[in-house]
Scaffold this motif. Sequence first.
Motif, PDB file in Angstrom:
ATOM      1  N   SER A 116      -5.882   3.008  -2.149  1.00  0.00           N
ATOM      2  CA  SER A 116      -4.899   1.982  -1.772  1.00  0.00           C
ATOM      3  C   SER A 116      -3.692   2.570  -1.053  1.00  0.00           C
ATOM      4  O   SER A 116      -2.544   2.255  -1.343  1.00  0.00           O
ATOM      5  CB  SER A 116      -4.455   1.190  -3.013  1.00  0.00           C
ATOM      6  N   ARG A 142      -7.079  -7.332   3.530  1.00  0.00           N
ATOM      7  CA  ARG A 142      -7.701  -6.548   2.458  1.00  0.00           C
ATOM      8  C   ARG A 142      -9.034  -7.129   1.978  1.00  0.00           C
ATOM      9  O   ARG A 142      -9.361  -7.076   0.779  1.00  0.00           O
ATOM     10  CB  ARG A 142      -6.715  -6.364   1.292  1.00  0.00           C
ATOM     11  N   LEU A 199       0.838  -1.193   0.000  1.00  0.00           N
ATOM     12  CA  LEU A 199       0.000   0.000   0.000  1.00  0.00           C
ATOM     13  C   LEU A 199       0.875   1.246   0.000  1.00  0.00           C
ATOM     14  O   LEU A 199       2.007   1.240   0.491  1.00  0.00           O
ATOM     15  CB  LEU A 199      -0.922  -0.003   1.219  1.00  0.00           C
TER      16      LEU A 199
END
Length: 438
Positions: free
Chosen positions: A91, A296, A61
Motif C-alpha cells: 500500500s 484501487r 497510500l
Amino acid sequence: MSADVASYPPGVVMFLGKVLDFTTGTLTWRQFVPFGIAENPNGWLSEKFTIGDAVSAFPPLLSYDEYLHSTVDAPSWSLQSLYDYAFETSSTTLGDLTSYTSMCILLVLVFLLRAIKSRLLPIFSGIGRRAGRATHGVEWERKNEERIAKFGEYVFRLIFHSAVSAYGIWYFRNKPWWDLDNEDAGTKLLFIDHDSTVIREDARHPIEPGMAWYYLVQCAYNLEAMLSLLELSFAFTFQWPLRVERSGKDGNVQSTIQPQSPLLIAWRPTVRGDFQEMFIHHVVTNLLILGSSYFRFTRIGSMVFLVHDISDVPVDMSKLANFLKWKKTTIFCFVTMVLVWLATRLIVLPFVIYRSVLTESYLLVSANGLDPIYFYCYRPIFYTLIGLIILLHLVWFLMFIRMGILLITRGEAHDLSEHKKGEAQLSEQTENGTKKKN
C-alpha cells in the motif's frame, strides 16, 4: 437507493460535471451553459450536484518520506530503504499509477522497454527474414519487408505475453477472489472490505508490492504498445510551412506563396488492417488501467490483465505461423487461438468479471459503507469502458470466424487483422524452387 440519491441527476451527467470542474479548475464555467442546465437549484450541472473526490475517503497510500519516518532507525535515504519500500512494503504510492512517483517509474519503464525492443527487434526480424527466405525464397523476401518488420514485433509480444502470463498464474494462483467455487470467497472479495470501507478499517485491501509492480509493468507495456502501433501505422514527414505555386505559360508564369501544413502524415505499408479497433482498444485499456489503479480496484484490473495475456499468447503464435505460411502449424495455432479467446475474453471476462462489476459492486455501499453518491456517479464510466472492451473482443471474434471460413472453404490462411481485404497467397512453387513444408 436513498431518497437523496434518487433526487440527483443521472450518474453520467454528474461525472461530466466533475470532469469539467477538474479540467477548467473553476466552477464559473456554469454561467456559460445555456438553457438553465447549470443553474441552481435544479439544473443537472448546477453546483448543488457537485460531488467530491471518492478517493479522498480512502486511507492515504504510504509515500517514501513517510516510510522513512516510520522506520525505527533515523530516517535516511539508502538503496536498501528504497528496495524495502518498493519491493517489501504494501500500500505505497506505487499502487496508484497517477501518483508522481509511479508516473516517474512508468516513464523509465517505457523508455527501458523501447531500448530493449530497439536491440531485440532487429535480431527477431533477422530470424524471420532467414526463415521466410528458407521457406519461400529470395523473391518473397524482397516483396515482404513489412511482414519481416512485423515478425520481430510479434516475437517480442509473444515473449512478453508468455512471461507475464506465467507470472500472473503463479502470483494469483491462491488469491481468494479467483476461488469461484467458494461461497465465502470469489468475486465478492473484489468489493467487500475495499479501501472505501468505514466499517472494518483493519480489513482494507492491501496493494502488495507484487500487485503494484504487476500494474506498473502492464501499464508501461500498454503505453509502449500504443506508441508502437502509431509508429507502424503512420509516416511523419516535416516540410517547409510555405510552398511556391507557379501558374501560367508562354513566358507569363506567375509564382504565389501558399501556406501548407509543416507536418505531413501518411499511412505506412505496415499499418494493421484493424488499426481503428486496436487503437480504440489501447485507449480504453489505458483508461481502465489508470482508473482502476486510482480507485484501487487493482483486484478487478488484475483479473482483466490475466485473461487478456493468456489469450494473447496463441494470438501471437498464430500470427508468427501465418507469417511463415506453415499451413498445419497455422491451423493448429488458429484453432487454439479461437478456443482460448472464446473461453477467456467471451466467457470469463463478460460472465465472471463483468457480471461481478454489474451485480456485486453495490457491496461497496451495502457492505462497506461507501457514500452511494460516489457509487452512483462513477459506476457508469467503468460499466461503459469494460463493456466497450467486450464489444471489441466480439468484433475480433467474428473476424476470426471469417478467417476460419476462408481457411476451410478456400484452404487459404488470411490474417484479416493485418490485411482488411485479405492477403496474397503464395503459389505452390516459387521462383527459387519448391517450398519447404513444416
